[in-house]
Structure formats: structure tokens, C-alpha cells
Design an enzyme around this catalytic site. Structure first.
Site, PDB file in Angstrom:
ATOM      1  N   SER A  40       0.804  -1.218   0.000  1.00 28.78           N
ATOM      2  CA  SER A  40       0.000   0.000   0.000  1.00 28.78           C
ATOM      3  C   SER A  40       0.841   1.273   0.000  1.00 28.78           C
ATOM      4  O   SER A  40       0.323   2.339  -0.313  1.00 28.78           O
ATOM      5  CB  SER A  40      -0.960   0.016   1.189  1.00 28.78           C
ATOM      6  OG  SER A  40      -0.278   0.267   2.391  1.00 28.78           O
ATOM      7  N   LYS A  83       0.440   4.375   6.776  1.00 25.28           N
ATOM      8  CA  LYS A  83      -0.168   5.291   5.807  1.00 25.28           C
ATOM      9  C   LYS A  83       0.503   6.654   5.894  1.00 25.28           C
ATOM     10  O   LYS A  83       1.262   6.938   6.804  1.00 25.28           O
ATOM     11  CB  LYS A  83      -1.676   5.469   6.083  1.00 25.28           C
ATOM     12  CG  LYS A  83      -2.471   4.185   6.084  1.00 25.28           C
ATOM     13  CD  LYS A  83      -2.505   3.519   4.741  1.00 25.28           C
ATOM     14  CE  LYS A  83      -3.197   2.162   4.819  1.00 25.28           C
ATOM     15  NZ  LYS A  83      -2.914   1.323   3.686  1.00 25.28           N
TER      16      LYS A  83
END
Length: 181
Positions: A40, A83
Site C-alpha cells: 500500500s 499510511k
């Protein structure tokens, strides 16, 4: 066992216990290490990268746009995600025509791995309340990152810390990417 040997043994035990307590304190409150699993955050971070996570500074300076953070997954118990912070408390984040907008201005992101950022559900605009952040992975290919586009803004309390230094693999040691507004 002589009394002298017993005292020396007790000194060793005390030293080892002190070292273990100190290591526990550092890991819980100051600094931790984590391993990146998944894609990700491509192309900034790769699966298998090992990072140091600063757990202390969040109490003093908070977070800024561009910080790479470790968060408690809001949609999976006992799971951590890595993230990048894109929106801060009070910001309005929107995604339109493949671009990310913060408070109506296009947000330039040199680190993402594609030219477009797409929404993954019907929502394409989020206004962040006090103590909320908008986070996304750098990998913006379809279904490559489970992030705020799916689960919405995250609470400041769910941020474990700021990932700031890659220490493995050895050929790629260094501070991880940071993007400021």
C-alpha cells in the site's frame, strides 16, 4: 556458593532486570520497530522494509501532512496499518478527476505511484473534525491501499507513531519520505 559469588550473581541479576525494564519502557513509550507488510505504500516503502517508529513526539508536536504514520486499523482489530497523512484537523479533503484537493487546492504528491487517485466508494469529500486525520497509502492503483477513502478519517488516538527511519534493507537505510504542504 560463597558469599562473594552470591553477591556477584545478584549484581548480574539486577543489571539484567534493569536492562529489561529499560528496554520495555523504550519500546512501549519512546521508540519501536515495525515491518512493512504489503504494497500500500509503494513506491516509498516496500514489503519487508523495517522502520523505526517514534512514539514520543506525537505528544509534543503532533503530526503534519506528509508524515508516514503507523495507525491502529479502524476496520480490523489488532492490526496496524502504515499510511501517509494527507489531511489535518479542520481540512476538507476531496478527490475529483483523479486529483486530491485540500481545502479546494490541488495537493501535489510526488511520491505516489500513479497519476491518478480514485475514490473507492461513493464518498469523495471529507471534512475533518478536531482530532481527525485523513490518511492514504502511496500506492493509488485500484484496490491497492485500504485507507481513509474506505474507512473515513481516523482519530488522533488511533495513531501509534511516526515512522521516520528505514533501517532494513541495509542498502536502503535512511529517513523515509516526508512531504510538506
Amino acid at each position: 556458593m560463597s558469599e562473594e559469588n552470591s553477591l556477584e550473581f545478584l549484581d548480574w541479576i539486577k543489571t539484567i532486570l534493569l536492562a529489561l525494564i529499560l528496554a520495555f519502557f523504550i519500546k512501549i513509550f519512546l521508540l519501536d520497530a515495525t515491518k512493512v507488510e504489503g504494497n500500500s505504500m509503494l513506491n516509498t516503502l516496500h514489503s519487508g522494509d523495517m522502520l523505526f517508529v517514534d512514539k514520543l513526539s506525537k505528544h509534543f508536536k503532533g503530526f503534519d501532512v506528509g508524515d508516514i504514520v503507523i495507525i491502529e486499523a479502524p476496520d480490523q482489530e489488532s492490526t496496524l496499518y502504515i499510511k501517509r497523512i494527507v489531511g489535518l484537523p479542520g481540512d476538507t479533503v476531496s478527490i475529483s478527476n483523479g486529483n486530491v484537493y485540500i481545502n479546494g487546492e490541488i495537493y501535489s504528491e510526488h511520491y505516489i505511484n500513479t497519476d491518478e487517485t480514485l475514490t473507492t466508494n461513493n464518498n469523495s469529500e471529507w471534512t475533518l473534525n478536531e482530532g481527525e486525520y485523513f490518511v492514504m497509502g502511496d500506492n493509488r492503483l485500484p484496490n491497492a491501499s485500504n485507507d481513509s477513502r474506505n474507512f473515513g478519517p481516523i482519530s488522533e488516538n488511533s495513531i501509534v507513531g511516526h515512522a521516520f527511519l528505514r533501517f532494513y534493507p541495509l542498502y536502503d537505510i535512511g529517513f523515509v519520505d516526508k512531504e510538506n504542504r
